[in-house]
Design a protein around this motif. Structure first.
Motif, mmCIF file in Angstrom:
data_model
loop_
_atom_site.group_PDB
_atom_site.id
_atom_site.type_symbol
_atom_site.label_atom_id
_atom_site.label_comp_id
_atom_site.label_asym_id
_atom_site.label_seq_id
_atom_site.Cartn_x
_atom_site.Cartn_y
_atom_site.Cartn_z
ATOM 1 N N THR A 217 -0.453 -13.922 0.681
ATOM 2 C CA THR A 217 0.101 -12.868 1.436
ATOM 3 C C THR A 217 0.909 -12.009 0.618
ATOM 4 N N ILE A 218 1.796 -12.369 -0.108
ATOM 5 C CA ILE A 218 2.511 -11.175 -1.364
ATOM 6 C C ILE A 218 1.322 -10.487 -1.873
ATOM 7 N N GLU A 219 0.434 -10.984 -2.509
ATOM 8 C CA GLU A 219 -0.695 -10.503 -3.422
ATOM 9 C C GLU A 219 -1.158 -9.335 -2.385
ATOM 10 N N CYS A 220 -1.602 -9.776 -1.059
ATOM 11 C CA CYS A 220 -2.335 -8.651 -0.381
ATOM 12 C C CYS A 220 -1.250 -7.586 -0.081
ATOM 13 N N ILE A 221 -0.066 -7.776 0.144
ATOM 14 C CA ILE A 221 0.953 -6.746 0.438
ATOM 15 C C ILE A 221 1.175 -5.815 -0.847
ATOM 16 N N LEU A 222 1.081 -6.372 -1.881
ATOM 17 C CA LEU A 222 1.223 -5.668 -3.040
ATOM 18 C C LEU A 222 -0.094 -5.003 -3.568
ATOM 19 N N GLY A 223 -1.261 -5.146 -2.811
ATOM 20 C CA GLY A 223 -2.228 -4.556 -3.227
ATOM 21 C C GLY A 223 -2.914 -5.096 -4.451
ATOM 22 N N ILE A 224 -2.555 -6.333 -4.927
ATOM 23 C CA ILE A 224 -3.130 -7.146 -5.775
ATOM 24 C C ILE A 224 -4.598 -7.717 -5.419
ATOM 25 N N LYS A 225 -4.520 -8.160 -4.255
ATOM 26 C CA LYS A 225 -5.643 -8.497 -3.448
ATOM 27 C C LYS A 225 -6.093 -7.622 -2.414
ATOM 28 N N LYS A 226 -7.317 -7.167 -2.328
ATOM 29 C CA LYS A 226 -7.965 -6.505 -1.202
ATOM 30 C C LYS A 226 -7.852 -7.682 0.003
ATOM 31 N N PHE A 227 -7.565 -7.233 1.131
ATOM 32 C CA PHE A 227 -7.747 -7.949 2.221
ATOM 33 C C PHE A 227 -8.869 -7.420 3.302
ATOM 34 N N ASN A 228 -9.235 -8.397 4.149
ATOM 35 C CA ASN A 228 -10.189 -8.182 5.068
ATOM 36 C C ASN A 228 -10.006 -7.082 6.289
ATOM 37 N N ASN A 229 -8.662 -7.414 6.785
ATOM 38 C CA ASN A 229 -8.380 -6.588 7.840
ATOM 39 C C ASN A 229 -6.863 -6.580 7.999
ATOM 40 N N GLY A 230 -6.440 -5.563 8.849
ATOM 41 C CA GLY A 230 -4.990 -5.339 8.928
ATOM 42 C C GLY A 230 -4.492 -4.198 8.230
ATOM 43 N N GLU A 231 -3.224 -3.972 8.246
ATOM 44 C CA GLU A 231 -2.456 -2.593 7.838
ATOM 45 C C GLU A 231 -1.179 -3.307 7.047
ATOM 46 N N VAL A 232 -0.891 -2.617 5.814
ATOM 47 C CA VAL A 232 0.302 -2.962 5.181
ATOM 48 C C VAL A 232 0.966 -1.535 4.819
ATOM 49 N N GLN A 233 2.371 -1.434 4.780
ATOM 50 C CA GLN A 233 3.005 -0.368 4.377
ATOM 51 C C GLN A 233 4.257 -0.763 3.547
ATOM 52 N N LEU A 234 4.525 -0.169 2.477
ATOM 53 C CA LEU A 234 5.441 -0.490 1.539
ATOM 54 C C LEU A 234 6.375 1.006 1.459
ATOM 55 N N LEU A 235 7.465 0.831 1.732
ATOM 56 C CA LEU A 235 8.356 2.018 1.622
ATOM 57 C C LEU A 235 7.690 3.265 2.382
ATOM 58 N N GLU B 291 4.400 3.885 2.442
ATOM 59 C CA GLU B 291 3.039 4.185 1.729
ATOM 60 C C GLU B 291 2.058 2.923 1.962
ATOM 61 N N THR B 292 0.880 3.233 1.857
ATOM 62 C CA THR B 292 -0.008 2.319 1.767
ATOM 63 C C THR B 292 -0.373 1.878 0.327
ATOM 64 N N PRO B 293 0.069 0.551 -0.089
ATOM 65 C CA PRO B 293 -0.065 0.375 -1.418
ATOM 66 C C PRO B 293 -1.438 0.597 -2.075
ATOM 67 N N GLY B 294 -2.608 0.379 -1.331
ATOM 68 C CA GLY B 294 -3.584 0.349 -2.078
ATOM 69 C C GLY B 294 -4.010 1.718 -2.573
ATOM 70 N N LYS B 295 -3.171 2.869 -1.870
ATOM 71 C CA LYS B 295 -3.887 4.243 -2.245
ATOM 72 C C LYS B 295 -2.728 4.763 -3.121
ATOM 73 N N ASN B 296 -1.355 4.245 -2.994
ATOM 74 C CA ASN B 296 -0.254 4.723 -3.717
ATOM 75 C C ASN B 296 0.410 3.919 -4.691
ATOM 76 N N ARG B 297 -0.227 3.158 -5.358
ATOM 77 C CA ARG B 297 0.045 2.060 -6.349
ATOM 78 C C ARG B 297 0.878 2.571 -7.404
ATOM 79 N N LYS B 298 0.410 3.930 -8.009
ATOM 80 C CA LYS B 298 1.182 4.329 -9.066
ATOM 81 C C LYS B 298 2.508 4.742 -8.853
ATOM 82 N N THR B 299 3.081 5.314 -7.554
ATOM 83 C CA THR B 299 4.264 5.917 -7.315
ATOM 84 C C THR B 299 5.160 4.616 -6.703
#
Length: 249
Positions: A55-73, A75-83
């Motif tokens: 679950t943590i790895e999916c939230i952080l974008g370390i692992k891609k998940f099959n379905n659902g939505e995650v936001q950190l601060l 932003e979407t971790p898969g798209k905004n990992r650098k910031t």
């Protein structure tokens, strides 16, 4: 003070909606939904293999998940990992480092990755590891290595810190020292997402708990709510009560 993103107020530092992760045809994380407010200590609890680390790895974008939505601060971790990388601290269960690297060298390596890192010497002093600054990491005890992994997670001066089994390997005194530091961090406004097998730890630190079994939600609520709903006297007994008889096909 609430977080501002794109002119909008973001009260929840973490939002997870209907998260699903499958590995090898097995559903490891099964439609989990929760949110974590700014400055909250959020505990994700479950037995080994329950899906906490995934679950943590999916939230952080370390692992891609099959379905659902995650936001950190906000932003979407898969798209905004650098910031997001500049604002998130992570301590995972398994850590490996270069052979013969010294504590100070490792801290310096991590520090250069961030725009405004904290002074690692201050953190070493806070965790009572200053005397090991010039010592090879491999010579540290298990508990000292665990403390160091937390220090590395704090170097970016994060808004959110993820701690996965943070006090495993620590003796009682060292564990209490870490608790005191985490309470100071909470008071400063940092958001803490942790997993632990120590119910005393969860009871001492967490504002809100989310229990899972085989990737599915069992129950959520404050420590007092979970204890009250179980009719027991403490969180350990409440945890066992809520988990008892839980089975998913």
């Amino acid at each position: 003070m609430l977080l501002m993103r794109g002119g909008m107020i973001v009260e929840n530092h973490i939002i997870v909606k209907e998260l699903v992760k499958e590995i090898g045809g097995r559903t490891i994380v099964d439609q989990l939904s929760f949110s974590v407010k700014k400055g909250q200590v959020f505990g994700l609890l479950g037995s080994n293999g329950a899906g906490k680390t995934t679950t943590i790895e999916c939230i952080l974008g370390i692992k891609k998940f099959n379905n659902g939505e995650v936001q950190l601060l906000g932003e979407t971790p898969g798209k905004n990992r650098k910031t997001l990388f500049q604002k998130i601290g992570v301590q995972l269960q398994a850590s490996s480092y270069q052979n013969n690297i010294k504590v100070s060298e490792l801290c310096e390596e991590i520090s250069v990755l961030y725009d405004q890192p904290r002074d690692y010497r201050e953190l070493l002093d806070m965790f009572h590891l200053s005397q090991y600054e010039k010592q090879p990491v491999e010579k540290l005890s298990g508990g000292e290595k665990q403390k160091l992994s937390i220090i590395l997670a704090l170097i970016p001066d994060p808004e959110i810190i993820f701690l996965d089994e943070l006090t495993t390997g620590l003796d009682t005194e060292a564990r209490r020292d870490v608790w005191a530091i985490l309470k100071q961090l909470k008071a400063s406004g940092i958001t803490i997402f942790l997993t632990t097998h120590y119910m005393e730890e969860a009871e001492a630190l967490c504002d809100y708990l989310y229990l899972i079994n085989k990737g599915k939600k069992v129950i959520e609520g404050t420590v007092s709510e979970l204890i009250q709903q179980s009719g027991t006297a403490n969180l350990e007994d409440a945890y066992l009560h809520h988990m008892e008889g839980v089975s998913y096909a």
